[in-house]
Scaffold this motif. Sequence first.
Motif, PDB file in Angstrom:
ATOM      1  N   SER A  91      -4.319  11.274   0.565  1.00  9.52           N
ATOM      2  CA  SER A  91      -3.712   9.973   0.872  1.00  9.52           C
ATOM      3  C   SER A  91      -3.707   9.701   2.369  1.00  9.52           C
ATOM      4  O   SER A  91      -3.781   8.553   2.788  1.00  9.52           O
ATOM      5  CB  SER A  91      -2.291   9.915   0.314  1.00  9.52           C
ATOM      6  OG  SER A  91      -1.516  10.974   0.848  1.00  9.52           O
ATOM      7  N   TYR A 148     -14.787   6.751  -7.709  1.00  3.15           N
ATOM      8  CA  TYR A 148     -14.355   5.675  -6.797  1.00  3.15           C
ATOM      9  C   TYR A 148     -13.052   5.048  -7.283  1.00  3.15           C
ATOM     10  O   TYR A 148     -12.122   4.848  -6.498  1.00  3.15           O
ATOM     11  CB  TYR A 148     -15.454   4.620  -6.676  1.00  3.15           C
ATOM     12  CG  TYR A 148     -15.018   3.406  -5.905  1.00  3.15           C
ATOM     13  CD1 TYR A 148     -14.915   3.439  -4.512  1.00  3.15           C
ATOM     14  CD2 TYR A 148     -14.677   2.230  -6.564  1.00  3.15           C
ATOM     15  CE1 TYR A 148     -14.490   2.336  -3.799  1.00  3.15           C
ATOM     16  CE2 TYR A 148     -14.259   1.117  -5.864  1.00  3.15           C
ATOM     17  CZ  TYR A 148     -14.163   1.173  -4.482  1.00  3.15           C
ATOM     18  OH  TYR A 148     -13.732   0.072  -3.786  1.00  3.15           O
ATOM     19  N   GLN A 149     -12.996   4.734  -8.579  1.00  6.34           N
ATOM     20  CA  GLN A 149     -11.780   4.133  -9.139  1.00  6.34           C
ATOM     21  C   GLN A 149     -10.590   5.086  -9.006  1.00  6.34           C
ATOM     22  O   GLN A 149      -9.476   4.665  -8.692  1.00  6.34           O
ATOM     23  CB  GLN A 149     -11.995   3.766 -10.612  1.00  6.34           C
ATOM     24  CG  GLN A 149     -12.955   2.626 -10.834  1.00  6.34           C
ATOM     25  CD  GLN A 149     -12.394   1.318 -10.330  1.00  6.34           C
ATOM     26  OE1 GLN A 149     -11.193   1.077 -10.357  1.00  6.34           O
ATOM     27  NE2 GLN A 149     -13.273   0.461  -9.844  1.00  6.34           N
ATOM     28  N   PHE A 150     -10.830   6.367  -9.257  1.00  8.36           N
ATOM     29  CA  PHE A 150      -9.751   7.352  -9.183  1.00  8.36           C
ATOM     30  C   PHE A 150      -9.257   7.520  -7.753  1.00  8.36           C
ATOM     31  O   PHE A 150      -8.057   7.683  -7.510  1.00  8.36           O
ATOM     32  CB  PHE A 150     -10.226   8.689  -9.748  1.00  8.36           C
ATOM     33  CG  PHE A 150      -9.145   9.698  -9.894  1.00  8.36           C
ATOM     34  CD1 PHE A 150      -8.177   9.560 -10.882  1.00  8.36           C
ATOM     35  CD2 PHE A 150      -9.065  10.787  -9.047  1.00  8.36           C
ATOM     36  CE1 PHE A 150      -7.164  10.485 -11.019  1.00  8.36           C
ATOM     37  CE2 PHE A 150      -8.051  11.719  -9.179  1.00  8.36           C
ATOM     38  CZ  PHE A 150      -7.107  11.566 -10.169  1.00  8.36           C
ATOM     39  N   ASN A 151     -10.200   7.483  -6.788  1.00 13.17           N
ATOM     40  CA  ASN A 151      -9.800   7.650  -5.387  1.00 13.17           C
ATOM     41  C   ASN A 151      -9.118   6.415  -4.826  1.00 13.17           C
ATOM     42  O   ASN A 151      -8.258   6.527  -3.942  1.00 13.17           O
ATOM     43  CB  ASN A 151     -11.013   8.005  -4.524  1.00 13.17           C
ATOM     44  CG  ASN A 151     -11.388   9.466  -4.653  1.00 13.17           C
ATOM     45  OD1 ASN A 151     -10.595  10.295  -5.060  1.00 13.17           O
ATOM     46  ND2 ASN A 151     -12.620   9.780  -4.313  1.00 13.17           N
ATOM     47  N   THR A 152      -9.484   5.218  -5.285  1.00 16.65           N
ATOM     48  CA  THR A 152      -8.892   4.003  -4.717  1.00 16.65           C
ATOM     49  C   THR A 152      -7.657   3.529  -5.470  1.00 16.65           C
ATOM     50  O   THR A 152      -6.740   2.992  -4.853  1.00 16.65           O
ATOM     51  CB  THR A 152      -9.927   2.858  -4.686  1.00 16.65           C
ATOM     52  OG1 THR A 152     -10.432   2.648  -5.994  1.00 16.65           O
ATOM     53  CG2 THR A 152     -11.062   3.185  -3.733  1.00 16.65           C
ATOM     54  N   ASN A 153      -7.597   3.707  -6.774  1.00 13.11           N
ATOM     55  CA  ASN A 153      -6.494   3.162  -7.569  1.00 13.11           C
ATOM     56  C   ASN A 153      -5.502   4.206  -8.055  1.00 13.11           C
ATOM     57  O   ASN A 153      -4.512   3.853  -8.693  1.00 13.11           O
ATOM     58  CB  ASN A 153      -7.044   2.408  -8.790  1.00 13.11           C
ATOM     59  CG  ASN A 153      -7.911   1.240  -8.374  1.00 13.11           C
ATOM     60  OD1 ASN A 153      -7.711   0.648  -7.322  1.00 13.11           O
ATOM     61  ND2 ASN A 153      -8.883   0.925  -9.205  1.00 13.11           N
ATOM     62  N   ASP A 154      -5.770   5.481  -7.804  1.00  9.23           N
ATOM     63  CA  ASP A 154      -4.879   6.536  -8.287  1.00  9.23           C
ATOM     64  C   ASP A 154      -4.614   7.495  -7.127  1.00  9.23           C
ATOM     65  O   ASP A 154      -4.800   7.142  -5.975  1.00  9.23           O
ATOM     66  CB  ASP A 154      -5.514   7.242  -9.487  1.00  9.23           C
ATOM     67  CG  ASP A 154      -4.472   7.798 -10.449  1.00  9.23           C
ATOM     68  OD1 ASP A 154      -3.319   7.973 -10.030  1.00  9.23           O
ATOM     69  OD2 ASP A 154      -4.813   8.058 -11.603  1.00  9.23           O
TER      70      ASP A 154
END
Length: 167
Positions: A91, A148-154
């Motif tokens: 983060s 990408y989705q996991f790194n940006t939204n989670d």
Amino acid sequence: FTMAAALIARSTLQRAVVQRSLARSAAIKVRHSTSDAAYVPGGPVYKGTVNDPTTFPPPSRAHGSYHWAFERLLSASLVPLTVAAYVTTGSNYPVIDGLLGMSLVIHSHIGFDACLVDYVHKRKFPVIGPIATWTLRATTVGVLVGVYQFNTNDIGLTELIAKVWAA
């Protein structure tokens, strides 16, 4: 009494298998002896002689020393990237998180692609070879989108690994 019966049955079975395989190989020899091309067991039919020159693929930057150097550089860069991701948190440093996720997926793609090139080549397997290659490509794109989705939204990849290790 049972050991003697088992011994007789085993020797009879072995003789039958050997006779069947000899008859089958003789039929293959007779069938292929009338052809003008040489038969190579387990391989394609080659035309010409052993003295004829072989055709070489056209030179390509994607399949040569540049490709090999990129694979080694990527593999070597995973070590400091993994250490940096372990020391920091995803983060606070999302670039390291994204680089690690992308590098792991590309590294895995290159490894699986090497297996497909070695064992499921399209010359030997004209149908399943291209299907396996395109399946790997589609899967790699899907995994990249998922990372990408996991790194940006989670929580991100490094946070997930830290939580799993702490559990």
